[in-house]
Design an enzyme around this catalytic site. Sequence first.
Site, short mmCIF file in Angstrom:
data_model
loop_
_atom_site.label_atom_id
_atom_site.label_comp_id
_atom_site.label_asym_id
_atom_site.label_seq_id
_atom_site.Cartn_x
_atom_site.Cartn_y
_atom_site.Cartn_z
N ALA A 66 0.65 -1.31 -0.01
CA ALA A 66 -0.16 0.04 0.04
C ALA A 66 0.86 1.14 0.00
O ALA A 66 2.07 1.12 0.46
CB ALA A 66 -0.83 -0.08 1.25
N GLY A 109 0.39 -5.03 1.06
CA GLY A 109 -0.62 -4.94 0.26
C GLY A 109 -0.32 -5.82 -1.39
O GLY A 109 -1.36 -6.42 -1.81
N GLU A 112 -0.84 -9.13 -0.44
CA GLU A 112 -2.50 -9.53 -0.29
C GLU A 112 -3.01 -9.39 -1.57
O GLU A 112 -3.96 -10.13 -1.81
CB GLU A 112 -2.64 -8.19 0.86
CG GLU A 112 -2.14 -8.44 2.15
CD GLU A 112 -2.65 -7.28 3.04
OE1 GLU A 112 -2.05 -6.21 2.74
OE2 GLU A 112 -3.20 -7.37 4.05
N GLU A 132 4.38 -4.73 7.26
CA GLU A 132 3.85 -3.79 7.72
C GLU A 132 4.19 -3.35 9.40
O GLU A 132 4.17 -2.29 9.81
CB GLU A 132 2.16 -4.04 7.91
CG GLU A 132 1.53 -3.89 6.56
CD GLU A 132 1.52 -5.33 5.74
OE1 GLU A 132 2.24 -6.42 6.44
OE2 GLU A 132 0.54 -5.46 4.69
N1 CO8 Z 1 4.54 3.18 -0.74
C1 CO8 Z 1 4.88 4.21 -1.30
N2 CO8 Z 1 6.06 4.37 -1.93
C2 CO8 Z 1 6.92 3.43 -2.10
C3 CO8 Z 1 6.51 1.89 -1.38
C4 CO8 Z 1 5.39 2.09 -0.78
N3 CO8 Z 1 4.82 0.96 -0.34
N4 CO8 Z 1 7.57 1.19 -1.88
C5 CO8 Z 1 8.46 1.98 -2.58
N5 CO8 Z 1 8.22 3.05 -2.68
C6 CO8 Z 1 8.84 4.12 -3.37
C7 CO8 Z 1 9.81 4.45 -2.42
O1 CO8 Z 1 9.52 5.61 -1.57
C8 CO8 Z 1 10.95 5.29 -3.46
O2 CO8 Z 1 10.36 6.43 -4.11
P1 CO8 Z 1 11.31 7.65 -4.13
O3 CO8 Z 1 12.40 7.31 -5.20
O4 CO8 Z 1 10.36 8.90 -4.43
O5 CO8 Z 1 12.09 7.84 -2.76
C9 CO8 Z 1 10.60 4.42 -4.88
O6 CO8 Z 1 9.51 3.55 -4.41
C10 CO8 Z 1 11.78 3.11 -4.99
O7 CO8 Z 1 11.77 2.38 -3.91
P2 CO8 Z 1 13.40 2.32 -3.08
O8 CO8 Z 1 14.13 3.27 -3.52
O9 CO8 Z 1 12.99 2.14 -1.57
O10 CO8 Z 1 13.75 0.96 -3.79
P3 CO8 Z 1 14.78 0.05 -3.35
O11 CO8 Z 1 14.99 -0.94 -4.33
O12 CO8 Z 1 15.89 0.53 -2.50
O13 CO8 Z 1 13.80 -1.12 -2.14
C11 CO8 Z 1 11.95 -2.11 -1.31
C12 CO8 Z 1 12.82 -1.67 -2.48
C13 CO8 Z 1 12.71 -2.94 -0.52
C14 CO8 Z 1 10.81 -2.86 -1.74
C15 CO8 Z 1 11.63 -0.79 -0.52
O14 CO8 Z 1 10.95 0.05 -1.37
C16 CO8 Z 1 10.64 -0.88 0.71
O15 CO8 Z 1 10.77 -1.64 1.58
N6 CO8 Z 1 8.97 -0.63 0.30
C17 CO8 Z 1 8.12 -0.79 1.20
C18 CO8 Z 1 7.56 -2.10 1.68
C19 CO8 Z 1 6.49 -2.07 2.65
O16 CO8 Z 1 6.73 -1.61 3.80
N7 CO8 Z 1 5.46 -2.42 2.24
C20 CO8 Z 1 4.27 -2.51 3.20
C21 CO8 Z 1 3.47 -1.10 3.07
S1 CO8 Z 1 2.08 -1.28 4.06
C22 CO8 Z 1 1.06 -2.08 3.48
O17 CO8 Z 1 1.11 -2.44 2.41
C23 CO8 Z 1 -0.38 -2.50 4.06
C24 CO8 Z 1 -0.68 -1.60 5.14
C25 CO8 Z 1 -1.93 -2.01 5.66
C26 CO8 Z 1 -2.68 -0.90 6.21
C27 CO8 Z 1 -4.13 -1.09 6.47
C28 CO8 Z 1 -4.76 0.31 6.75
C29 CO8 Z 1 -6.13 0.18 6.79
#
Ligand code: CO8
Length: 258
Positions: A66, A109, A112, A132
């Site tokens: 997400a 997400g 999921e 998460e």
């Molecule tokens: N959301 C927003 N932006 C993201 C996300 C994300 N989930 N993942 C990556 N990005 C963005 C980064 O911020 C980056 O943007 P920018 O260049 O502007 O900084 C761009 O994508 C590239 O990402 P990275 O530079 O981090 O790329 P890497 O190759 O270094 O790393 C990873 C890749 C390991 C996948 C890393 O991006 C990461 O850890 N991402 C987050 C993964 C994560 O935590 N996902 C879970 C999110 S929470 C969720 O999904 C469910 C929440 C449920 C909540 C329920 C509420 C009701």
Amino acid sequence: TESYETIRIERKGRTALLTLDRPKSLNALNLQVMNEIVAATADLDRDPGIGCIVLTGSPKAFAAGADIKEMRPQSYMDMYLSDWFTAWDRLGALRTPTVAAVSGYALGGGCELAMLCDILLAADTAVFGQPEIKLGVIPGIGGSQRLTRAVGKAKAMEMCLTGRTMDADEAERAGLVSRVVPAGDLVGEALAVAETVAGMSLPVAMMAKEAVSRAFETTLAEGVRFERRLFHAVFATADQKEGMAAFVEKRQPGFTHS
Ligand code: CO8
């Protein structure tokens, strides 16, 4: 109707390929992506010319979760009143069979979303996780439930509590994915599976999907009763007559999806 900004839709015969296309954020699932996926798949679901839908991402990311930037400022009331993420339930409720073709990151997400699909194929580069907890939240699109049903409590607890990810081989051993294929073959394999499904009788494929899905919702006795009713119902289709006639006459069936 097919002018979307965050996804691409291609039709190939009776199959449809939906590609997430938000590369700058690794296909992070913001509300626009959710609404576009849900609207596009609902359209495809209503189209009798489509027998299977494939969802895929990019080689690097199926979806990295997400959208964290979008969620960050939300309050409890924002989340509650908008019933944040509820539209995803409509994806799980589609009648047309769906295939997730996952390469690269399927996190939060993204994992999921893959688990909302009926068949899950992984590239050898796939990485699955529910990280998460590292952000101070928990899964919100069914991950705690569907991952647990797919891989059991032991792995699901460890993944949801520590954020540890699973590679493709572990995901296959654990029963999360049906098959692992070389990354370069992923979309081709997924389309081949989809074409096979789409070549079956659509109403019968819908009933097969309903029957398997019911296993996750009910007791064994009720599930078997449900299956039996559907089994009786398939004898009302032209395709049952055609499928069995074709077998007896030693030819390929020509299903009419009726
Ligand atoms: N959301 C927003 N932006 C993201 C996300 C994300 N989930 N993942 C990556 N990005 C963005 C980064 O911020 C980056 O943007 P920018 O260049 O502007 O900084 C761009 O994508 C590239 O990402 P990275 O530079 O981090 O790329 P890497 O190759 O270094 O790393 C990873 C890749 C390991 C996948 C890393 O991006 C990461 O850890 N991402 C987050 C993964 C994560 O935590 N996902 C879970 C999110 S929470 C969720 O999904 C469910 C929440 C449920 C909540 C329920 C509420 C009701």
